[in-house]
Structures are given as C-alpha cells and as structure tokens.
Design a protein around this motif. Structure first.
Motif, PDB file in Angstrom:
ATOM      1  N   ARG A 232      37.373  28.598 -25.329  1.00 55.22           N
ATOM      2  CA  ARG A 232      36.993  29.826 -26.036  1.00 55.22           C
ATOM      3  C   ARG A 232      36.894  30.988 -25.037  1.00 55.22           C
ATOM      4  NH1 ARG A 232      35.099  29.951 -31.670  1.00 55.22           N
ATOM      5  NH2 ARG A 232      35.408  27.849 -32.471  1.00 55.22           N
ATOM      6  N   THR A 233      37.242  32.181 -25.495  1.00 52.71           N
ATOM      7  CA  THR A 233      37.227  33.351 -24.603  1.00 52.71           C
ATOM      8  C   THR A 233      35.817  33.679 -24.120  1.00 52.71           C
ATOM      9  OG1 THR A 233      37.139  34.781 -26.552  1.00 52.71           O
ATOM     10  CG2 THR A 233      39.302  34.419 -25.567  1.00 52.71           C
ATOM     11  N   ALA A 234      34.804  33.381 -24.948  1.00 52.92           N
ATOM     12  CA  ALA A 234      33.418  33.687 -24.561  1.00 52.92           C
ATOM     13  C   ALA A 234      33.012  32.909 -23.313  1.00 52.92           C
ATOM     14  CB  ALA A 234      32.467  33.377 -25.702  1.00 52.92           C
ATOM     15  N   LEU A 235      33.437  31.648 -23.213  1.00 47.99           N
ATOM     16  CA  LEU A 235      33.084  30.842 -22.040  1.00 47.99           C
ATOM     17  C   LEU A 235      33.691  31.446 -20.780  1.00 47.99           C
ATOM     18  CD1 LEU A 235      31.725  28.398 -20.776  1.00 47.99           C
ATOM     19  CD2 LEU A 235      33.764  27.054 -21.273  1.00 47.99           C
ATOM     20  N   GLN A 236      34.935  31.883 -20.885  1.00 48.92           N
ATOM     21  CA  GLN A 236      35.590  32.492 -19.720  1.00 48.92           C
ATOM     22  C   GLN A 236      34.864  33.771 -19.303  1.00 48.92           C
ATOM     23  OE1 GLN A 236      38.060  30.956 -17.896  1.00 48.92           O
ATOM     24  NE2 GLN A 236      37.390  32.562 -16.476  1.00 48.92           N
ATOM     25  N   ALA A 237      34.431  34.553 -20.295  1.00 49.88           N
ATOM     26  CA  ALA A 237      33.708  35.796 -19.995  1.00 49.88           C
ATOM     27  C   ALA A 237      32.382  35.503 -19.286  1.00 49.88           C
ATOM     28  CB  ALA A 237      33.462  36.578 -21.285  1.00 49.88           C
ATOM     29  N   ILE A 238      31.716  34.423 -19.713  1.00 50.03           N
ATOM     30  CA  ILE A 238      30.451  34.026 -19.093  1.00 50.03           C
ATOM     31  C   ILE A 238      30.666  33.590 -17.644  1.00 50.03           C
ATOM     32  CG2 ILE A 238      28.613  32.263 -19.147  1.00 50.03           C
ATOM     33  CD1 ILE A 238      28.869  32.400 -22.260  1.00 50.03           C
TER      34      ILE A 238
ATOM     35  N   GLY B  19      29.592  33.378 -12.705  1.00 55.04           N
ATOM     36  CA  GLY B  19      30.150  32.507 -11.671  1.00 55.04           C
ATOM     37  C   GLY B  19      30.245  31.055 -12.118  1.00 55.04           C
ATOM     38  N   GLU B  20      30.878  30.240 -11.277  1.00 56.43           N
ATOM     39  CA  GLU B  20      31.159  28.836 -11.606  1.00 56.43           C
ATOM     40  C   GLU B  20      29.905  27.960 -11.709  1.00 56.43           C
ATOM     41  OE1 GLU B  20      34.066  27.499 -12.379  1.00 56.43           O
ATOM     42  OE2 GLU B  20      35.306  29.263 -11.984  1.00 56.43           O
ATOM     43  N   THR B  21      28.775  28.453 -11.209  1.00 57.33           N
ATOM     44  CA  THR B  21      27.546  27.637 -11.211  1.00 57.33           C
ATOM     45  C   THR B  21      27.038  27.353 -12.622  1.00 57.33           C
ATOM     46  OG1 THR B  21      26.200  29.636 -10.950  1.00 57.33           O
ATOM     47  CG2 THR B  21      26.758  28.415  -8.938  1.00 57.33           C
ATOM     48  N   VAL B  22      27.524  28.108 -13.619  1.00 60.43           N
ATOM     49  CA  VAL B  22      27.057  27.884 -14.994  1.00 60.43           C
ATOM     50  C   VAL B  22      28.004  26.971 -15.782  1.00 60.43           C
ATOM     51  CG1 VAL B  22      25.727  30.036 -15.111  1.00 60.43           C
ATOM     52  CG2 VAL B  22      28.122  30.029 -15.862  1.00 60.43           C
ATOM     53  N   VAL B  23      28.930  26.330 -15.070  1.00 60.57           N
ATOM     54  CA  VAL B  23      29.856  25.399 -15.719  1.00 60.57           C
ATOM     55  C   VAL B  23      29.707  24.006 -15.114  1.00 60.57           C
ATOM     56  CG1 VAL B  23      32.263  24.922 -16.291  1.00 60.57           C
ATOM     57  CG2 VAL B  23      31.503  27.264 -16.085  1.00 60.57           C
ATOM     58  N   GLN B  24      29.685  22.995 -15.985  1.00 62.12           N
ATOM     59  CA  GLN B  24      29.615  21.609 -15.516  1.00 62.12           C
ATOM     60  C   GLN B  24      30.995  21.147 -15.041  1.00 62.12           C
ATOM     61  OE1 GLN B  24      27.809  19.028 -18.497  1.00 62.12           O
ATOM     62  NE2 GLN B  24      26.636  20.759 -19.316  1.00 62.12           N
TER      63      GLN B  24
ATOM     64  N   SER C 280      32.714  18.906 -16.187  1.00 60.55           N
ATOM     65  CA  SER C 280      33.552  18.612 -17.365  1.00 60.55           C
ATOM     66  C   SER C 280      34.236  19.860 -17.927  1.00 60.55           C
ATOM     67  CB  SER C 280      32.692  17.992 -18.466  1.00 60.55           C
ATOM     68  OG  SER C 280      31.693  18.931 -18.887  1.00 60.55           O
ATOM     69  N   GLY C 281      33.807  21.037 -17.436  1.00 58.86           N
ATOM     70  CA  GLY C 281      34.358  22.286 -17.959  1.00 58.86           C
ATOM     71  C   GLY C 281      33.506  22.892 -19.054  1.00 58.86           C
ATOM     72  N   GLU C 282      32.449  22.167 -19.447  1.00 58.58           N
ATOM     73  CA  GLU C 282      31.542  22.679 -20.474  1.00 58.58           C
ATOM     74  C   GLU C 282      30.471  23.574 -19.854  1.00 58.58           C
ATOM     75  OE1 GLU C 282      31.119  19.585 -24.009  1.00 58.58           O
ATOM     76  OE2 GLU C 282      30.660  18.648 -22.095  1.00 58.58           O
ATOM     77  N   LEU C 283      29.909  24.423 -20.680  1.00 57.80           N
ATOM     78  CA  LEU C 283      28.859  25.318 -20.221  1.00 57.80           C
ATOM     79  C   LEU C 283      27.622  24.524 -19.804  1.00 57.80           C
ATOM     80  CD1 LEU C 283      27.910  28.335 -20.006  1.00 57.80           C
ATOM     81  CD2 LEU C 283      27.033  28.089 -22.335  1.00 57.80           C
ATOM     82  N   ASP C 284      27.061  24.862 -18.657  1.00 50.63           N
ATOM     83  CA  ASP C 284      25.801  24.261 -18.209  1.00 50.63           C
ATOM     84  C   ASP C 284      24.675  25.125 -18.773  1.00 50.63           C
ATOM     85  OD1 ASP C 284      23.504  23.414 -16.886  1.00 50.63           O
ATOM     86  OD2 ASP C 284      24.587  22.957 -15.034  1.00 50.63           O
ATOM     87  N   ARG C 285      24.194  24.727 -19.947  1.00 55.68           N
ATOM     88  CA  ARG C 285      23.226  25.549 -20.679  1.00 55.68           C
ATOM     89  C   ARG C 285      21.910  25.707 -19.922  1.00 55.68           C
ATOM     90  NH1 ARG C 285      25.179  26.298 -25.824  1.00 55.68           N
ATOM     91  NH2 ARG C 285      23.163  26.860 -26.669  1.00 55.68           N
ATOM     92  N   ALA C 286      21.494  24.663 -19.213  1.00 50.61           N
ATOM     93  CA  ALA C 286      20.241  24.736 -18.449  1.00 50.61           C
ATOM     94  C   ALA C 286      20.357  25.753 -17.318  1.00 50.61           C
ATOM     95  CB  ALA C 286      19.883  23.362 -17.894  1.00 50.61           C
ATOM     96  N   ALA C 287      21.487  25.732 -16.618  1.00 48.51           N
ATOM     97  CA  ALA C 287      21.704  26.683 -15.512  1.00 48.51           C
ATOM     98  C   ALA C 287      21.759  28.114 -16.041  1.00 48.51           C
ATOM     99  CB  ALA C 287      22.996  26.343 -14.773  1.00 48.51           C
ATOM    100  N   LEU C 288      22.438  28.286 -17.178  1.00 50.39           N
ATOM    101  CA  LEU C 288      22.542  29.625 -17.767  1.00 50.39           C
ATOM    102  C   LEU C 288      21.169  30.110 -18.237  1.00 50.39           C
ATOM    103  CD1 LEU C 288      24.426  31.941 -18.621  1.00 50.39           C
ATOM    104  CD2 LEU C 288      24.704  30.785 -20.823  1.00 50.39           C
ATOM    105  N   ARG C 289      20.399  29.190 -18.836  1.00 50.02           N
ATOM    106  CA  ARG C 289      19.063  29.542 -19.308  1.00 50.02           C
ATOM    107  C   ARG C 289      18.182  30.041 -18.156  1.00 50.02           C
ATOM    108  NH1 ARG C 289      17.044  24.663 -21.367  1.00 50.02           N
ATOM    109  NH2 ARG C 289      18.407  24.863 -23.166  1.00 50.02           N
ATOM    110  N   ASP C 290      18.268  29.351 -17.020  1.00 51.02           N
ATOM    111  CA  ASP C 290      17.503  29.783 -15.842  1.00 51.02           C
ATOM    112  C   ASP C 290      17.845  31.212 -15.448  1.00 51.02           C
ATOM    113  OD1 ASP C 290      16.196  27.389 -15.639  1.00 51.02           O
ATOM    114  OD2 ASP C 290      17.492  26.560 -14.065  1.00 51.02           O
ATOM    115  N   ARG C 291      19.133  31.518 -15.495  1.00 50.89           N
ATOM    116  CA  ARG C 291      19.587  32.857 -15.090  1.00 50.89           C
ATOM    117  C   ARG C 291      19.101  33.939 -16.046  1.00 50.89           C
ATOM    118  NH1 ARG C 291      24.312  32.614 -11.819  1.00 50.89           N
ATOM    119  NH2 ARG C 291      24.347  34.892 -11.875  1.00 50.89           N
ATOM    120  N   ILE C 292      19.260  33.687 -17.348  1.00 52.51           N
ATOM    121  CA  ILE C 292      18.970  34.769 -18.302  1.00 52.51           C
ATOM    122  C   ILE C 292      17.481  34.967 -18.558  1.00 52.51           C
ATOM    123  CG2 ILE C 292      21.226  34.594 -19.421  1.00 52.51           C
ATOM    124  CD1 ILE C 292      19.806  33.211 -21.795  1.00 52.51           C
TER     125      ILE C 292
END
Length: 201
Positions: A43-49, A54-59, A61-73
């Motif tokens: 999805r384009t949204a994942l690429q935008a994120i 940066g790559e630290t918010v991706v696992q 597997s290529g899926e979003l690392d929701r815990a890492a993103l949550r820490d950031r936001i």
C-alpha cells in the motif's frame, strides 16, 4: 442507520461490538481494523510512512512495526498529527465502502477516535462505552502488558471522558460484569430497531 460506537482504551468497545454482532447479527465496521488494512505491504501509505520515519518502523517481514511507530508518535505530537493526516482519509474511504455493504437493519462503526477524527459525522447516533480512567489503566495494563506511562500517553491523545460523553446519544456503563454489559446492549438493540423503523423511542 449508522451507530458510532466509541470509548477510551480499555473501556470494552470490543465486548459491546461482539454482542451486537453475534447475538443480534449487526454489521460491524471496525476503524482499527481498517487502519491496519491501509498500511499493509504494497500500500502507498506504508511507503509514505517508511519515507518519513525510516526503516526502523518496518519489520523484517516488510510489515509495519506498530509498536515502534507507536513509540515515535506518542513521544512527539507533531509526528502523530502527520500520521493522522496521512491515514484518516484512507481509513474513512475503507469505512464508507464497508458500511455501504451492510445488510442488517442498522450498522455499527466502532472507532476509538470517533470524536477526534470527525468520524462521528458519518453516524446517526453516538454510543459511548464509559468506564473510569482507573479502570481503563488497569484493564489495558493487564491486557497489553505495556507500561502505564504509554497507556497514559494514548489516553491523552484520545478525547477526554467528558468530551466523549458530550457527543453521546447513548451510554453503556462497563464497570460491572459481562452479563450487565450484555443486558444494556440488548436493550439498546431494541431501541435501535425502533429508531430504524422510524419510531420515536
């Protein structure tokens, strides 16, 4: 008729939605699930994120690392606002499509950010699951096994209890057991059937 179901983290929204769905056959659209769909790999949204955070918010597997993103936001309100500006229109589109497919007499839109995101404007009535902040903290700590500080940050990002109740047409109190919660839902179901049929109750 669309009923917006909301409540703070740990309030019991899922238990209420489950009762409407399983016992009464009501079509339920979960905004949280839609928020996962819009950031799936490809999805384009994942690429935008990834481009933004940066790559630290991706696992791996290529899926979003929701815990890492949550820490950031939740440590930077500006980053949270950026993310919401990206995702909310995409989530809204997914919700509209799903609601349009509902076959039940009325449909339920479940969203923790119903008020904050403006999603309540898509609904005919707002149902709030209400509990004390102490109960929210206790339940979420036990359920998610995360630090209370993180839960408090999430609660601060959500509407206050008072703000939610201001928008409520109906309130379910979830400070007792599951049987008491189910009883309230069953009463509301009858009311919603009457309202959907054009009766004033």
């Amino acid at each position: 008729m669309i009923i917006g179901l909301t409540g703070g983290i740990g309030s019991g929204k899922s238990a209420v939605a489950l009762r409407f769905a399983v016992k009464h056959g009501i079509h339920v659209v979960d905004a949280d699930l839609k928020s996962r769909v819009v950031v799936e790999p490809g999805r384009t949204a994942l690429q935008a994120i990834v481009d933004h955070f940066g790559e630290t918010v991706v696992q791996a597997s290529g899926e979003l690392d929701r815990a890492a993103l949550r820490d950031r936001i939740f440590s930077d309100p500006q980053e949270r606002l950026w993310l919401e500006a990206l995702l909310h229109p995409l989530i809204r589109k997914e919700i509209v499509t799903d609601l349009a497919s509902a076959q039940s007499t009325y449909a339920l839109l479940v969203s923790p950010l119903l008020v904050e995101s403006g999603q309540h404007l898509m609904t005919d009535r707002v149902l709030v699951v209400d509990v004390s902040e102490e109960t929210q903290l206790l339940r979420t700590t036990l359920r998610d096994n995360v630090p209370q500080q993180q839960i408090k940050a999430i609660m601060q990002a959500q509407a206050t209890r008072e703000e939610r109740l201001k928008h409520a047409h109906d309130v379910v109190s979830n400070d007792q057991d599951l049987a008491a919660l189910h009883k309230q839902v069953d009463v509301l179901h009858q009311r919603y059937l009457s309202l959907a049929a054009g009766e004033n109750t």
